[in-house]
Design an enzyme around this catalytic site. Structure first.
Site, PDB file in Angstrom:
ATOM      1  N   HIS A 163       3.490   2.723  12.562  1.00  0.00           N
ATOM      2  CA  HIS A 163       2.577   3.725  13.141  1.00  0.00           C
ATOM      3  C   HIS A 163       3.198   4.510  14.302  1.00  0.00           C
ATOM      4  CE1 HIS A 163      -1.201   1.380  11.514  1.00  0.00           C
ATOM      5  NE2 HIS A 163      -0.168   1.344  10.689  1.00  0.00           N
ATOM      6  N   HIS A 200       0.853  -1.194   0.000  1.00  0.00           N
ATOM      7  CA  HIS A 200       0.000   0.000   0.000  1.00  0.00           C
ATOM      8  C   HIS A 200       0.887   1.241   0.000  1.00  0.00           C
ATOM      9  CE1 HIS A 200       0.520   0.658   4.393  1.00  0.00           C
ATOM     10  NE2 HIS A 200       0.364  -0.650   4.530  1.00  0.00           N
ATOM     11  N   GLU A 238      -5.246   1.631   2.494  1.00  0.00           N
ATOM     12  CA  GLU A 238      -5.103   0.404   3.288  1.00  0.00           C
ATOM     13  C   GLU A 238      -5.273   0.710   4.768  1.00  0.00           C
ATOM     14  OE1 GLU A 238      -3.286  -2.794   5.650  1.00  0.00           O
ATOM     15  OE2 GLU A 238      -2.734  -0.700   5.643  1.00  0.00           O
ATOM     16  N   GLU A 239      -4.694   1.826   5.194  1.00  0.00           N
ATOM     17  CA  GLU A 239      -4.669   2.147   6.622  1.00  0.00           C
ATOM     18  C   GLU A 239      -6.033   2.559   7.159  1.00  0.00           C
ATOM     19  OE1 GLU A 239      -2.379   1.375   8.463  1.00  0.00           O
ATOM     20  OE2 GLU A 239      -0.440   1.508   7.468  1.00  0.00           O
ATOM     21  N   ASP A 261      -0.328   4.316   1.123  1.00  0.00           N
ATOM     22  CA  ASP A 261      -0.701   5.287   2.156  1.00  0.00           C
ATOM     23  C   ASP A 261      -0.005   4.955   3.474  1.00  0.00           C
ATOM     24  OD1 ASP A 261      -2.404   2.977   2.169  1.00  0.00           O
ATOM     25  OD2 ASP A 261      -3.806   3.997   3.504  1.00  0.00           O
ATOM     26  N   GLU A 303       3.591  -6.677   4.029  1.00  0.00           N
ATOM     27  CA  GLU A 303       3.499  -6.008   5.337  1.00  0.00           C
ATOM     28  C   GLU A 303       4.645  -6.498   6.216  1.00  0.00           C
ATOM     29  OE1 GLU A 303       1.478  -3.727   6.578  1.00  0.00           O
ATOM     30  OE2 GLU A 303      -0.078  -3.622   5.038  1.00  0.00           O
ATOM     31  N   ASP A 322       6.260   0.346   7.249  1.00  0.00           N
ATOM     32  CA  ASP A 322       4.850   0.072   6.885  1.00  0.00           C
ATOM     33  C   ASP A 322       4.368   1.071   5.844  1.00  0.00           C
ATOM     34  OD1 ASP A 322       2.252  -0.814   6.838  1.00  0.00           O
ATOM     35  OD2 ASP A 322       1.703   0.046   8.770  1.00  0.00           O
TER      36      ASP A 322
HETATM   37 ZN   LIG Z   1       0.698  -1.622   6.339  1.00  0.00          ZN
END
Ligand SMILES: [Zn+2]
Length: 388
Positions: free
Chosen positions: A360, A73, A137-138, A75, A165, A105
């Site tokens: 994150h 992904h 995705e997030e 984003d 991931e 990520d």
């Molecule tokens: Zn991810």
């Protein structure tokens, strides 16, 4: 042909685009498109409804089905309010770590996948390699289904997908499915001394929370299946993480909303849990309407992330194991796009460099060692694809 970039140079570029899910990712997609096109690779896009985000996919190698797709992904989660030591949108190397939003990520994997695609294109492969870069995705993996649909319509269908991931390059073969519902209870306001003539939205919403607690207790008491037993906890959970409502202590609340989320183990179905929840919602609503017909409960689905079911002799798993030497059994508690690929008929596995523990976070990083290990993973993959 323009210069071929290293994985590190590609990652520097990708991290430089602040593609937080709420914002457009088109600058990043434009860059990837321009770079791959300059290398002679045809890129395809699929835009979201608003046209401010796009997925990108491409195919190299023979024009046949049965290839391998690398999925990532584009984003990232926001950095608002997080204490960062260095600029989150610039890859900064310190003490053997590469810091930057998305390094783990998952722009690190995206960069490696883009690098591998270019290598496969220039050096040739007997088996096709595909790149699939999604958006959103997030915020619940909502970009994956339209991407997969567009991709299977346009390209010869690949048979396996590696979703990169962060798994510290272990082969992850399962995760729970999840779904969330915004639940809005609309009651009827009266003075609380006459509460029997009104409908208190908070107290009605509380019945749904009680229902969730009862289901959790039931699920927990059940003996888990062999597959479910791999998970922690090995049962389906119902969770309310947000609630808001009411205006004053002496008014029956007119409004209350809550977020109801389900994480289901293999063997349980998202739609069965949705049905069970809706059944309880309709029962409560009927009782409310017996007092005040204008009251009601509105349910809106916020997201749905299908689970990744461990496969029997799965091709993607076998490939990831061969490339990493990992023979353990791993399931994870976070959701990914892998379940969407599996539902669309791909053999799917989650395997990527970096540790989800760093995702994150402020000062998100991938170690140089993991990024290099990811590079080796791609080199071995290219060797295998060359053999067919
Ligand atoms: Zn991810």
């Amino acid at each position: 042909m323009s210069d071929i970039l290293s994985p590190r140079a590609i990652m520097d570029k990708l991290v430089g685009f602040p593609t937080v899910s709420r914002d457009s990712n088109l600058d990043l997609i434009d860059w990837v498109d321009t770079y791959l096109t300059a290398q002679g690779i045809t890129c395809h896009r699929h835009y979201n409804e608003d046209g401010d985000k796009a997925a990108l996919f491409a195919h190299v190698g023979p024009d046949v089905e049965g290839g391998l797709a690398l999925s990532g992904h584009t984003d990232v989660v926001p950095v608002d309010g997080q204490p960062w030591t260095s600029d989150p949108w610039t890859v900064t190397e310190r003490d053997g770590r590469l810091y930057g939003r998305g390094c783990t990520d998952m722009k690190g994997f995206d960069a490696l996948a883009i690098w591998a695609l270019v290598e496969a294109h220039h050096n040739g492969v007997a088996r096709p390699l595909q790149l699939a870069l999604s958006y959103d995705e997030e915020i619940g993996c909502t970009g994956a289904p339209p991407l997969i649909e567009a991709m299977t319509a346009k390209l010869p269908k690949a048979s396996a997908a590696i979703i990169g991931e962060p798994s510290t390059l272990r082969a992850v073969t399962g995760h729970k499915g999840s779904q969330g519902f915004h639940t809005r209870v609309v009651g009827f306001e009266v003075h609380s001394s006459l509460m029997h003539t009104g409908v208190n939205a908070i107290m009605e919403a509380a019945k749904l929370i009680v229902w969730a607690n009862e289901r959790n207790a039931e699920n927990r008491a059940r003996t888990p299946s062999t597959l479910a037993a791999m998970f922690d906890p090995p049962w389906t959970t119902c969770h309310v993480g947000e609630i808001e409502g009411g205006t004053a202590h002496n008014i029956t609340a007119k409004h209350c909303w809550l977020g109801m989320d389900f994480r289901v183990v293999p063997g349980d179905s998202l739609s069965d849990w949705k049905d069970a929840y809706l059944t309880r919602v309709r029962e409560i609503e009927a009782d409310m309407q017996a007092v005040r017909p204008e009251t009601h409960i509105e349910i809106t689905k916020r997201y749905e992330v299908p689970g990744l079911q461990p496969e029997q002799d799965g091709e993607a798993e076998a490939l990831a194991r061969a490339l990493t030497g990992d023979n353990g059994n791993h399931v994870v508690s976070y959701g990914t796009e892998a379940g969407h690929f599996q539902n669309a008929g791909y053999s799917a596995v989650v395997c990527g460099p970096g540790d989800i523990a760093q995702a994150h976070q402020p000062d998100e990083y991938i170690t140089v060692e993991q990024f290099e290990a990811g590079h080796d993973f791609m080199r071995r993959l290219l060797t295998r694809l060359k053999e067919g």
